[in-house]
Structure formats: C-alpha cells, structure tokens
Design a protein around this motif. Structure first.
Motif, mmCIF file in Angstrom:
data_model
loop_
_atom_site.group_PDB
_atom_site.id
_atom_site.type_symbol
_atom_site.label_atom_id
_atom_site.label_comp_id
_atom_site.label_asym_id
_atom_site.label_seq_id
_atom_site.Cartn_x
_atom_site.Cartn_y
_atom_site.Cartn_z
ATOM 1 N N GLU A 170 4.359 7.606 -8.859
ATOM 2 C CA GLU A 170 5.085 6.394 -8.523
ATOM 3 C C GLU A 170 5.469 6.384 -7.046
ATOM 4 N N GLN A 171 5.837 7.537 -6.511
ATOM 5 C CA GLN A 171 6.233 7.622 -5.103
ATOM 6 C C GLN A 171 5.035 7.365 -4.197
ATOM 7 N N ALA A 172 3.877 7.908 -4.591
ATOM 8 C CA ALA A 172 2.669 7.698 -3.790
ATOM 9 C C ALA A 172 2.270 6.222 -3.801
ATOM 10 N N LEU A 173 2.381 5.578 -4.975
ATOM 11 C CA LEU A 173 2.057 4.164 -5.078
ATOM 12 C C LEU A 173 2.999 3.337 -4.212
ATOM 13 N N ARG A 174 4.257 3.683 -4.211
ATOM 14 C CA ARG A 174 5.236 2.954 -3.405
ATOM 15 C C ARG A 174 4.903 3.076 -1.923
ATOM 16 N N LYS A 175 4.476 4.261 -1.485
ATOM 17 C CA LYS A 175 4.109 4.454 -0.074
ATOM 18 C C LYS A 175 2.902 3.604 0.305
ATOM 19 N N ILE A 176 1.927 3.524 -0.599
ATOM 20 C CA ILE A 176 0.727 2.723 -0.311
ATOM 21 C C ILE A 176 1.106 1.248 -0.191
ATOM 22 N N ILE A 177 1.982 0.786 -1.102
ATOM 23 C CA ILE A 177 2.410 -0.616 -1.069
ATOM 24 C C ILE A 177 3.171 -0.897 0.225
ATOM 25 N N ASP A 178 4.076 0.012 0.576
ATOM 26 C CA ASP A 178 4.851 -0.178 1.804
ATOM 27 C C ASP A 178 3.949 -0.176 3.038
ATOM 28 N N PHE A 179 2.941 0.701 3.051
ATOM 29 C CA PHE A 179 2.019 0.753 4.185
ATOM 30 C C PHE A 179 1.218 -0.542 4.299
ATOM 31 N N THR A 180 0.777 -1.069 3.163
ATOM 32 C CA THR A 180 -0.008 -2.312 3.170
ATOM 33 C C THR A 180 0.823 -3.470 3.694
ATOM 34 N N ARG A 181 2.083 -3.548 3.251
ATOM 35 C CA ARG A 181 2.941 -4.634 3.729
ATOM 36 C C ARG A 181 3.253 -4.456 5.216
ATOM 37 N N LEU A 182 3.476 -3.202 5.637
ATOM 38 C CA LEU A 182 3.728 -2.939 7.054
ATOM 39 C C LEU A 182 2.526 -3.325 7.909
ATOM 40 N N LEU A 183 1.314 -3.072 7.396
ATOM 41 C CA LEU A 183 0.094 -3.453 8.105
ATOM 42 C C LEU A 183 0.006 -4.955 8.246
ATOM 43 N N SER A 184 0.400 -5.680 7.195
ATOM 44 C CA SER A 184 0.389 -7.143 7.254
ATOM 45 C C SER A 184 1.341 -7.644 8.323
ATOM 46 N N ILE A 185 2.546 -7.087 8.357
ATOM 47 C CA ILE A 185 3.539 -7.523 9.351
ATOM 48 C C ILE A 185 3.078 -7.156 10.762
ATOM 49 N N THR A 186 2.446 -5.985 10.887
ATOM 50 C CA THR A 186 1.942 -5.542 12.198
ATOM 51 C C THR A 186 0.900 -6.509 12.721
ATOM 52 N N ILE A 187 -0.047 -6.902 11.857
ATOM 53 C CA ILE A 187 -1.089 -7.850 12.275
ATOM 54 C C ILE A 187 -0.444 -9.154 12.738
ATOM 55 N N LEU A 188 0.575 -9.601 12.017
ATOM 56 C CA LEU A 188 1.223 -10.855 12.392
ATOM 57 C C LEU A 188 1.937 -10.728 13.736
ATOM 58 N N ILE A 189 2.606 -9.594 13.970
ATOM 59 C CA ILE A 189 3.307 -9.390 15.246
ATOM 60 C C ILE A 189 2.310 -9.320 16.407
ATOM 61 N N ILE A 190 1.200 -8.574 16.184
ATOM 62 C CA ILE A 190 0.162 -8.494 17.238
ATOM 63 C C ILE A 190 -0.380 -9.879 17.529
ATOM 64 N N HIS A 191 -0.578 -10.657 16.453
ATOM 65 C CA HIS A 191 -1.075 -12.032 16.643
ATOM 66 C C HIS A 191 -0.098 -12.842 17.473
ATOM 67 N N PHE A 192 1.194 -12.733 17.197
ATOM 68 C CA PHE A 192 2.192 -13.457 17.986
ATOM 69 C C PHE A 192 2.128 -13.025 19.451
ATOM 70 N N TYR A 193 2.011 -11.714 19.695
ATOM 71 C CA TYR A 193 2.017 -11.186 21.074
ATOM 72 C C TYR A 193 0.807 -11.691 21.845
ATOM 73 N N LEU A 194 -0.355 -11.642 21.182
ATOM 74 C CA LEU A 194 -1.577 -12.067 21.863
ATOM 75 C C LEU A 194 -1.644 -13.577 22.041
ATOM 76 N N CYS A 195 -1.220 -14.302 21.014
ATOM 77 C CA CYS A 195 -1.357 -15.757 21.046
ATOM 78 C C CYS A 195 -0.304 -16.393 21.954
ATOM 79 N N CYS A 196 0.865 -15.778 22.029
ATOM 80 C CA CYS A 196 1.978 -16.345 22.816
ATOM 81 C C CYS A 196 2.328 -15.425 24.002
#
Length: 632
Positions: A7-33
């Motif tokens: 369960e702990q490993a699954l939680r880490k994978i989920i958290d990493f995936t969501r963090l990756l999504s937020i990272t892509i969005l932040i990079i997009h904001f930085y590059l686009c704006c």
C-alpha cells in the motif's frame, strides 16, 4: 495479499504521478508566460539552461498538448487513489465539478495575452477537475435503499415457452425478472396429477383460472363434472363453451329451479353393499360435518350402518324398484315395529340391523333412539318436494365419461342453503367418482368450486389413482384452514400435499408458510456497509433464501398467482415454480359474455306435479310396508 509495504509503494507511485502532472503544468506556465516571469524577475539563468532542452520535447510544442499531458497524468493518479468512501456524494456534484473544471482549464487558452489571468484560470480549472475526480473515486454507490422490499432479489426465471398437449391447460402471464417485465406461460401439461386453486375471496380464482380450465378442457373433448357453488357462474361458461365445440350432452342438477333429474342411488350402478356403505357415509357426514372428525365413534357409525341397511334393502327389493334417496328417507320414518319387520326380510343386511333389533327387543329405547334418531333427524332435513322430485328421476346416468354418451354435468348449489344441498350433491359426487374412475373411458375433468362446502369421501384416493384413467381433478379452496375445519387436519394435509399442480392467489397464515417452504429457496445477493471515521467498507455475499416469502404470498394482488406445476416423463419442465400476473383479455371476455346465451330450461313443470311425486313416494313406502307385512 495486501501488506503495508504494498500500500505504501502504491501511494508513492500515485503521489509521483500527480507530482509529475503538476510539474508539467508549472513548466508549461514558465515557458508559455516567460515574458511575464521576466518582467517581475522570477527567472534564473540556471533554470533557463535546464528548461531549454525540455522545451524542445513534443508535449511542450503546443499549449493544448502540454495541458492535455498534465490532465492525463492527473487522471491516472486519481484512478489509483484511495480515500474514505461516502454514500452522500452525488453524481450531479461530480459532473458539475469535472465539466466546469475542464471548460475553464481548456478555454483559459483564450487568455494567453494576459499571462497571469491565464495561469490563474488554468490552475483554477485544474483544481476543480482534481476535486471532482477525487469525489468520483470516493463515491459509494449502494442499492441498500433502492429496493426496500427486496423485490428484485426475490425474482427468478420462469417458464417462457408455451408447452401444449391434448390435455394441457395453458395460461398466459407476465412476471418480473431483475426489474424487467417478461412474458411467461403457466403450463399445466399433466392435469391428471391434480390441480389445487387457492386464494381468498376476490383473489381471482374463477375469473383468471377456473374459467380457462373449463373452456380449454371442453375444447379438447373432455367430459366434465362441475360443482357450481354459486350457480350459474361456472355452468353458464361451460354451456356456452359447449355450444361452440359440441359433442357432449349437457345436464344441470338444480333443486331450486329444476332442470334435470337423476337418481344417485341408481340400483344398476350399486354392485355390492360397499357401494351402499359409501353412499350412506357420504350423505350422513355431509349432513353432519362435525362427524367427519369423529369417524369410528359408536354414535357416528350406528346411524351410518342404519342408513346403509335402508339403502341396500331398497336395492335388493324387487330389483331396486324403490332404490332412491327419497324412498330411503321415507322408509326411515316408519314405526320401529314395521321398520324392523321390513328390514328383517333381507338376509344380507342382518348383520347391520342386528344391534338395532336387539336394542328394540331388550327395550333399550334410549340406546335405540341414540343410534337411529340422529339418522332420522338428519335425513328429515332433506324431506322436500323439490329434492324428492329431482332425486327420484332418471333423465341421465352418472357415468359421465362413457365414450358412447359423454356428458357435462353441473351440480348447482346455493350459498344460503349449502349445508342441505351440499349433502345431497356430495352423494352425486361420490357416485360419479365410483363410475368415472375406470379404465377405457373418455378423458374427464372434475371441477369443484368452493370444495370444502361438500363432503367428498375418498378425494385423496381419486387423485392418487385416477391419473392412469385420465381423470383430472381441480379443487378450488380459499385456505387450508377452511379444509381443516371441514375435513379434519389429517385429511386436509393429505389433500394439500398430494396435489401435483398448485395455483394460489392471496392467502395468509399457515397456508402461505407451507407454500413458501414448498416453493423452496434461491440464491440472493446481500450487501452490507461498515462506516467508521477513517474508512468505509462494503461487503457483498450470496445466500439461500425463500424464493417467495410467506409475507409476499399474503400480499398478492387480484390476478397475481404463485404456484408450481407438475410435468411428465415425456415433457420435462425445468422451471416449475412461478410468481406472475395471469393475463386475461378483459375486453374479449366481456364481448364473449355479452354473446352468452342463458341455459335453457330442460322441462316445464308446475308445483302440482312436484307435490304429486312427493305423495307418490310416500305411498310407495306405505305399499311396500303393507306388502311385506302381508307376506310375513
């Protein structure tokens, strides 16, 4: 098998995936704006050096692909998320959050000329969709409150094929299966194993079931006996069905509006003294229904033996010239001295009358009155000119399934006089039973409406043995308690258990419990929920429970029936149990009944003829007594 590490490993994978999504969005904001960040000095050479290769990736080439990539990673992270489930979350709330979030998230591209407004709108849309997605995977969908009466669980597959043969009764019906209405058939392909039609008043026994048994069996060439408790409800149906199909004679025994005459003690049909015993038992128990539970008692068997002696004497005297029930009644009323002199002239009944003669000779008059008076008092209730007239005639014989002369005979009763008429009609039924249950006769249907109102001695034996002789027996009762009251508990249980086909409307009490157990159990899905402060768990299981509970049988609507049919070796039925609404074409039945013709009167008779017949019977007994006295 779940463990804490998994369960702990699954939680880490989920958290990493969501963090990756937020990272892509932040990079997009930085590059686009980038100009907007440069203006407020939120840029750095090292960051620019790192992000320059990343900006060449395909997901950042357009605004749409960058935002779509971030959204897809967010959805993946939501799918694997685990939270406390809540049954209060509604689908409308989830849809509102998700659609509003998506609309703002993608339409914010129109605000690219205003970078900070674009970033705020896109982030707000992202958060709305994140909230809606989180609710979606925490929503708890339960059916616990949708089916409070457990109706869907208690539905089961039923026979949808039409199975016909030359004897069958087929009733169209509709039933529910998992919330869907389906067409079905009640196929009674073997009516010779007995049919029990049950239901409280108004359940629809006659309208939905018995009328179809009558019409379908007449159309298939059956001879028939109908006990019509509320004349002419069933007789009218039979008469008009016979007009369409023909091939049989139609007779009615009615003591009020006289139609036909027939002698149930026809001497030619009484082969030995056991026939006289059965006839005497039927008439006496029919007149004294409380005696049914006391059979074997001295003061029950004595009157029966006395009446047996009277019947058999008249059968033997001059070839049965006076062997009718009215003559039996009149013979019982003469003085003891003359009576015993008359009976003593017949050697075959010496054993039967010996106790009475001994009591008379020993002047045990109280005992004699106890033995004979109850028979005389009971028989005296039948001393009526109309009864005498009908019972002393000979318009037809009672072998209704004779292939050379098949008949449909209706026995008319009146609910207001059922106790007296029922006893005489019981005698007709008893004699017809003896004659129809023979080999090489025409197929025959015996239908008894309100069966407990007559006494049918040996009904269980008829159902058990008449199958091979093609005799179908239909019994209509309101409740098993009614049978127990009139026939006794043991006999009632035999009747209920020996019948192969059961069609039952609304009943309650022990009857509904007995039927529920007879129909058996089916697998039903059960669902339970456990809610605590940190988690919500749902468990589902299957267990055997009654297919048709007693409470459901007690709450059936008019026309709604439960039951079970019997099959035969040549035509197997896997789905024998049913719970359905029988389908009657009400308009067609109404039109059919409008075209019905009344049963024509068989004879024109006046009261003088009836009284003359009454006096003639009394005179016959007087002549008989004088003749025997002269001989002795």
């Amino acid at each position: 098998m779940q463990t804490g590490e998994n369960e702990q490993a699954l939680r880490k994978i989920i958290d990493f995936t969501r963090l990756l999504s937020i990272t892509i969005l932040i990079i997009h904001f930085y590059l686009c704006c980038y100009p907007a960040f440069l203006e407020i000095r939120l840029t750095h050479k090292i960051v620019d050096h790192v992000l320059l290769p990343i900006s060449r990736m395909s997901i950042f080439k357009t605004v749409f692909t960058a935002k779509l990539s971030a959204l897809l990673l967010l959805i993946v992270s939501l799918i694997g998320s685990k939270g406390r489930r809540d049954e209060k979350i509604r689908p409308k709330t989830i849809i509102t959050y998700c659609l509003t979030g998506l609309l703002i998230y993608f339409c914010s591209s129109l605000l690219l000329t205003r970078p900070w407004l674009y970033i705020g709108a896109t982030a707000f849309g992202y958060m709305l969709f994140l909230t809606g997605g989180g609710l979606l995977f925490r929503m708890l969908k339960l059916k616990l409150g949708d089916d409070i009466f457990n109706k869907e669980n208690e539905t089961f597959p039923q026979e949808e094929r039409l199975l016909e043969n030359e004897y069958s009764i087929n009733l169209p019906a509709k039933y529910q299966l998992k919330g869907k209405e389906r067409n079905s058939w009640i196929n009674i392909i073997n009516p010779f194993r007995g049919i029990l039609v049950g239901g409280s008043p108004g359940a629809g026994k006659s309208y939905f079931v018995i009328r179809h048994i009558i019409t379908q069996h007449i159309s298939k060439g059956f001879s028939m006996l109908i006990y019509d408790f509320k004349y002419d409800d069933l007789s009218r149906i039979a008469f008009n069905a016979l007009r369409e199909h023909g091939g049989r004679s139609f007779y009615v025994i009615n003591f009020e509006n006289i139609m036909h005459r027939s002698n149930p003690l026809e001497p030619d049909t009484m082969l030995d003294i056991t026939d006289a015993i059965e006839s005497a038992r039927t008439i006496m128990l029919g007149l004294n229904r409380e005696w049914i539970k006391k059979q074997g008692d001295f003061f029950v068997e004595s009157p029966i033996n006395f009446v047996t002696a009277l019947i058999w004497f008249l059968k033997r005297y001059k070839g049965g010239k006076y062997c009718t029930l009215p003559h039996v009644i009149e013979l019982s009323l003469i003085d003891y001295k003359e009576l015993f002199a008359v009976l003593s002239s017949e050697p075959e009944i010496e054993v039967l009358i010996n106790p009475f003669i001994s009591a008379w000779k020993n002047e045990a008059y109280e005992q004699l009155e106890g033995q004979i008076a109850s028979a005389k008092i009971s028989l005296a209730r039948l001393s009526s000119p109309q009864l005498y007239y009908v019972l002393s005639g000979n318009d037809f014989s009672l072998d209704i399934n004779n292939p050379d002369d098949p008949k449909i005979v209706c026995l008319a009763n009146n609910p207001q006089k059922s106790q007296v008429y029922g006893a005489v009609l019981s005698l007709y039924v008893n004699r017809i039973n003896k004659l129809v249950n023979r080999k090489n006769q025409q197929k025959c249907s015996l239908i008894f409406d309100e069966f407990p109102t007559i006494y049918f001695n040996g009904i269980d034996n008829l159902i058990a043995t008449a199958r091979s002789n093609k005799v179908a027996v239909t019994l209509a009762v309101q409740d098993s308690s009614q049978l127990k009251k009139d026939y006794g508990r043991e006999q009632a249980e035999v009747i209920m258990n020996i019948v192969g086909n059961i069609i039952c409307g609304q009943v309650s009490g022990d009857t509904s419990k007995q039927l529920s157990e007879r129909f058996g159990k089916i697998n039903q899905q059960k669902e339970s929920i456990s809610i605590n402060s940190s988690d919500t768990s749902v468990s589902r299981s299957t267990q055997l429970d009654y297919a048709i509970p007693a409470s459901k049988i007690a709450g059936l609507s008019s026309g709604e029936f439960v039951g079970m049919v019997a099959d035969d070796p040549t035509n197997k039925i896997e789905l024998k149990t049913f719970h359905c609404q029988i389908q009657n074409d009400h308009d067609a039945i109404w039109q059919e009944e409008l075209a019905y013709q009344d049963i024509p009167r068989a004879r024109s008779i006046n009261q003088n003829e009836i009284l003359m017949s009454y006096q003639r019977i009394k005179e016959d007994i007087k002549v008989l007594t004088e003749a025997i006295s002269a001989e002795s």
